[in-house]
Design a protein around this motif. Structure first.
Motif, mmCIF file in Angstrom:
data_model
loop_
_atom_site.group_PDB
_atom_site.id
_atom_site.type_symbol
_atom_site.label_atom_id
_atom_site.label_comp_id
_atom_site.label_asym_id
_atom_site.label_seq_id
_atom_site.Cartn_x
_atom_site.Cartn_y
_atom_site.Cartn_z
ATOM 1 N N MET A 162 8.522 6.435 -10.992
ATOM 2 C CA MET A 162 7.861 5.767 -9.880
ATOM 3 C C MET A 162 8.050 4.264 -10.043
ATOM 4 S SD MET A 162 6.570 8.314 -8.170
ATOM 5 C CE MET A 162 5.293 7.815 -7.060
ATOM 6 N N LYS A 163 8.220 3.589 -8.928
ATOM 7 C CA LYS A 163 8.414 2.146 -8.930
ATOM 8 C C LYS A 163 7.317 1.487 -8.108
ATOM 9 C CE LYS A 163 11.650 -1.461 -8.112
ATOM 10 N NZ LYS A 163 12.770 -1.902 -8.872
ATOM 11 N N GLU A 164 6.718 0.440 -8.658
ATOM 12 C CA GLU A 164 5.652 -0.280 -7.962
ATOM 13 C C GLU A 164 6.253 -1.226 -6.930
ATOM 14 O OE1 GLU A 164 2.111 -3.487 -8.901
ATOM 15 O OE2 GLU A 164 3.139 -2.533 -10.565
ATOM 16 N N LEU A 165 5.787 -1.105 -5.683
ATOM 17 C CA LEU A 165 6.248 -2.000 -4.628
ATOM 18 C C LEU A 165 5.169 -2.969 -4.177
ATOM 19 C CD1 LEU A 165 8.419 0.274 -2.309
ATOM 20 C CD2 LEU A 165 9.131 -1.170 -4.216
ATOM 21 N N ILE A 166 3.911 -2.536 -4.224
ATOM 22 C CA ILE A 166 2.806 -3.365 -3.736
ATOM 23 C C ILE A 166 1.665 -3.304 -4.742
ATOM 24 C CG2 ILE A 166 1.058 -3.656 -1.927
ATOM 25 C CD1 ILE A 166 3.012 -2.356 0.035
ATOM 26 N N ARG A 167 0.992 -4.429 -4.929
ATOM 27 C CA ARG A 167 -0.247 -4.477 -5.715
ATOM 28 C C ARG A 167 -1.246 -5.273 -4.872
ATOM 29 N NH1 ARG A 167 -0.458 -5.699 -12.043
ATOM 30 N NH2 ARG A 167 1.137 -4.121 -11.845
ATOM 31 N N THR A 168 -2.307 -4.599 -4.438
ATOM 32 C CA THR A 168 -3.265 -5.242 -3.529
ATOM 33 C C THR A 168 -4.639 -4.589 -3.616
ATOM 34 O OG1 THR A 168 -3.653 -5.913 -1.227
ATOM 35 C CG2 THR A 168 -2.649 -3.760 -1.569
ATOM 36 N N ASN A 169 -5.635 -5.304 -3.114
ATOM 37 C CA ASN A 169 -6.988 -4.766 -2.967
ATOM 38 C C ASN A 169 -7.215 -4.259 -1.546
ATOM 39 O OD1 ASN A 169 -7.229 -5.859 -5.474
ATOM 40 N ND2 ASN A 169 -8.750 -7.365 -4.937
ATOM 41 N N ASP A 170 -6.299 -4.543 -0.652
ATOM 42 C CA ASP A 170 -6.454 -4.244 0.770
ATOM 43 C C ASP A 170 -6.153 -2.767 1.054
ATOM 44 O OD1 ASP A 170 -6.249 -4.049 3.570
ATOM 45 O OD2 ASP A 170 -5.554 -6.116 3.734
ATOM 46 N N VAL A 171 -7.209 -2.001 1.316
ATOM 47 C CA VAL A 171 -7.035 -0.566 1.549
ATOM 48 C C VAL A 171 -6.303 -0.277 2.853
ATOM 49 C CG1 VAL A 171 -8.975 0.138 0.115
ATOM 50 C CG2 VAL A 171 -9.351 -0.340 2.527
ATOM 51 N N VAL A 172 -6.350 -1.185 3.804
ATOM 52 C CA VAL A 172 -5.635 -0.991 5.071
ATOM 53 C C VAL A 172 -4.128 -1.047 4.831
ATOM 54 C CG1 VAL A 172 -5.240 -1.922 7.377
ATOM 55 C CG2 VAL A 172 -7.551 -1.875 6.445
ATOM 56 N N ILE A 173 -3.688 -2.010 4.040
ATOM 57 C CA ILE A 173 -2.268 -2.121 3.713
ATOM 58 C C ILE A 173 -1.809 -0.884 2.948
ATOM 59 C CG2 ILE A 173 -0.602 -3.380 2.269
ATOM 60 C CD1 ILE A 173 -2.104 -5.939 3.114
ATOM 61 N N LEU A 174 -2.603 -0.448 2.004
ATOM 62 C CA LEU A 174 -2.245 0.745 1.226
ATOM 63 C C LEU A 174 -2.175 1.981 2.114
ATOM 64 C CD1 LEU A 174 -4.395 0.060 -1.939
ATOM 65 C CD2 LEU A 174 -1.906 -0.099 -1.734
ATOM 66 N N SER A 175 -3.096 2.098 3.047
ATOM 67 C CA SER A 175 -3.101 3.233 3.960
ATOM 68 C C SER A 175 -1.871 3.213 4.865
ATOM 69 C CB SER A 175 -4.382 3.211 4.801
ATOM 70 O OG SER A 175 -4.378 4.256 5.730
ATOM 71 N N LEU A 176 -1.529 2.041 5.390
ATOM 72 C CA LEU A 176 -0.352 1.903 6.245
ATOM 73 C C LEU A 176 0.914 2.242 5.460
ATOM 74 C CD1 LEU A 176 1.164 1.111 8.797
ATOM 75 C CD2 LEU A 176 0.984 -1.278 8.073
ATOM 76 N N ALA A 177 1.044 1.689 4.262
ATOM 77 C CA ALA A 177 2.225 1.950 3.440
ATOM 78 C C ALA A 177 2.342 3.434 3.122
ATOM 79 C CB ALA A 177 2.164 1.119 2.164
#
Length: 74
Positions: free
Chosen positions: A1-16
């Protein structure tokens, strides 16, 4: 697995996550359970991971969706 995003924003994570599901790319959000340690304050970032062999395709999809600023450098 490769990390593409690191964030606290659950909306961004949900969209991704939704974008990857639509593209048939296996993805996961790591560190979701860390909220137990931090007291549900949302201070610790979550990591968005995708299949290593499809990371370039996933990156292009996220850029096309306007999430380029959220991506980690390759």
């Amino acid at each position: 697995m490769k990390e593409l995003i690191r964030t606290n924003d659950v909306v961004i994570l949900s969209l991704a996550t939704s974008l990857m599901k639509d593209a048939g790319i296996h993805a996961m959000v790591a560190d979701q359970s860390m909220s137990v340690l931090e007291g549900s304050l949302g201070l610790l970032p979550r990591r968005f991971l995708v299949e290593t062999d499809r990371a370039d395709q996933a990156r292009r999809i996220l850029i096309d969706a306007g999430l380029e600023a959220e991506l980690k450098l390759p």
